[in-house]
Scaffold this active site. Structure first.
Site, PDB file in Angstrom:
ATOM      1  NE  ARG A  64      -3.972   0.024   2.063  1.00  0.00           N
ATOM      2  CZ  ARG A  64      -5.066   0.440   1.409  1.00  0.00           C
ATOM      3  NH1 ARG A  64      -5.193   1.713   1.073  1.00  0.00           N
ATOM      4  NH2 ARG A  64      -6.023  -0.392   1.093  1.00  0.00           N
ATOM      5  NE  ARG A  90      -7.842   0.254  -4.609  1.00  0.00           N
ATOM      6  CZ  ARG A  90      -7.941  -1.054  -4.487  1.00  0.00           C
ATOM      7  NH1 ARG A  90      -7.856  -1.610  -3.300  1.00  0.00           N
ATOM      8  NH2 ARG A  90      -8.126  -1.813  -5.528  1.00  0.00           N
ATOM      9  CB  ILE A  91      -8.116   4.243   2.799  1.00  0.00           C
ATOM     10  CG1 ILE A  91      -9.524   3.750   3.147  1.00  0.00           C
ATOM     11  CG2 ILE A  91      -7.558   5.143   3.882  1.00  0.00           C
ATOM     12  CD1 ILE A  91     -10.539   4.838   3.291  1.00  0.00           C
ATOM     13  CG  ASN A 106     -14.631  11.019  -0.184  1.00  0.00           C
ATOM     14  OD1 ASN A 106     -14.956  10.656  -1.315  1.00  0.00           O
ATOM     15  ND2 ASN A 106     -14.635  10.208   0.863  1.00  0.00           N
ATOM     16  CB  THR A 107     -18.906  13.099  -3.054  1.00  0.00           C
ATOM     17  OG1 THR A 107     -18.794  11.963  -3.897  1.00  0.00           O
ATOM     18  CG2 THR A 107     -18.274  14.300  -3.724  1.00  0.00           C
ATOM     19  CG  HIS A 108     -20.295   8.631   1.995  1.00  0.00           C
ATOM     20  ND1 HIS A 108     -19.738   7.445   1.561  1.00  0.00           N
ATOM     21  CD2 HIS A 108     -21.218   8.305   2.920  1.00  0.00           C
ATOM     22  CE1 HIS A 108     -20.308   6.444   2.218  1.00  0.00           C
ATOM     23  NE2 HIS A 108     -21.213   6.938   3.048  1.00  0.00           N
ATOM     24  CG  ASP A 140     -10.065  12.522   8.236  1.00  0.00           C
ATOM     25  OD1 ASP A 140     -10.519  11.469   7.739  1.00  0.00           O
ATOM     26  OD2 ASP A 140     -10.486  13.006   9.301  1.00  0.00           O
ATOM     27  CG  ASP A 144     -16.787   7.514   3.337  1.00  0.00           C
ATOM     28  OD1 ASP A 144     -16.234   8.134   2.419  1.00  0.00           O
ATOM     29  OD2 ASP A 144     -17.279   6.387   3.193  1.00  0.00           O
TER      30      ASP A 144
END
Ligand code: GAR
Length: 189
Positions: A64, A90-91, A106-108, A140, A144
């Site tokens: 990673r 992906r984080i 980010n969008t969620h 961050d 999420d």
């Protein structure tokens, strides 16, 4: 304001951003679109629109950390003011976040902090909520998490499936993402 958009899948929200830019409704430059795997429709949409694309394939990196470094380098090469995770599943690691401090959006498809993760729509539906929605936030290191910039509520209808609810949410999600980018671009000026 220059943005790089990251996708993992179909990129329908990306398409809305591309359309808003090309119609003049959103005054930002899409410097590039990147993906974590080959063959995404999101990257195809970008290529069709004449936007630079790149793939940093998660599976072709031994670990990673190596993938995270390669992603960071690939995004930095386009010198974005903001990076937008638009269905990027992906984080990213601290090295990436430190390269774009408070500049990774980010969008969620749920009203965070409820129902984070890869199945926000399915989880909200399974819980039985009557109202769900979408969130745009500064990402961050968590899943999420991060400061919320904007949210919109969407009703859950009695016959909803994951697909019908997600489509209704995405209508609001696109509007919210474009509005948020417009506000950030105005501030950047
Ligand atoms: C969007 O609804 C986005 O919020 C979601 O993936 C979808 C991508 O759709 N992201 C997450 O669930 C992140 N946890 P698209 O590829 O059609 O734009």
């Amino acid at each position: 304001m220059r943005i790089v958009v990251l996708v993992s899948g179909t990129g329908s929200n990306l398409q809305a951003v591309i359309d808003a830019v090309s119609s003049g409704a959103l005054d930002v430059g899409i410097a590039a679109v990147g993906a974590d795997r080959p063959g995404t429709y999101g990257v195809q949409r970008a290529a069709d629109a004449g936007i630079s694309t790149f793939v940093v394939d998660f599976k072709s990196h031994p670990d990673r950390a190596g993938w995270n470094d390669a992603l960071t380098t690939a995004v930095l090469a386009h010198e974005p003011d903001y990076v937008v995770s638009s269905g990027f599943m992906r984080i990213v690691g601290q090295g990436f976040l430190d390269s774009f401090p408070s500049r990774y959006l980010n969008t969620h498809p749920a009203l965070l902090p409820s129902f984070p993760g890869a199945h926000g729509v399915r989880d909200a539906l399974a819980y039985g909520v009557k109202v769900s929605g979408c969130t745009v936030m500064i990402a961050d290191a968590g899943v999420d998490t991060g400061p919320i910039l904007a949210q919109a509520a969407v009703p859950v209808l009695p016959d909803d499936t994951e697909e019908t609810l997600h489509e209704r949410i995405k209508v609001e999600e696109r509007r919210l993402l474009i509005d948020t980018l417009r506000q950030l671009a105005a501030k950047d000026r």
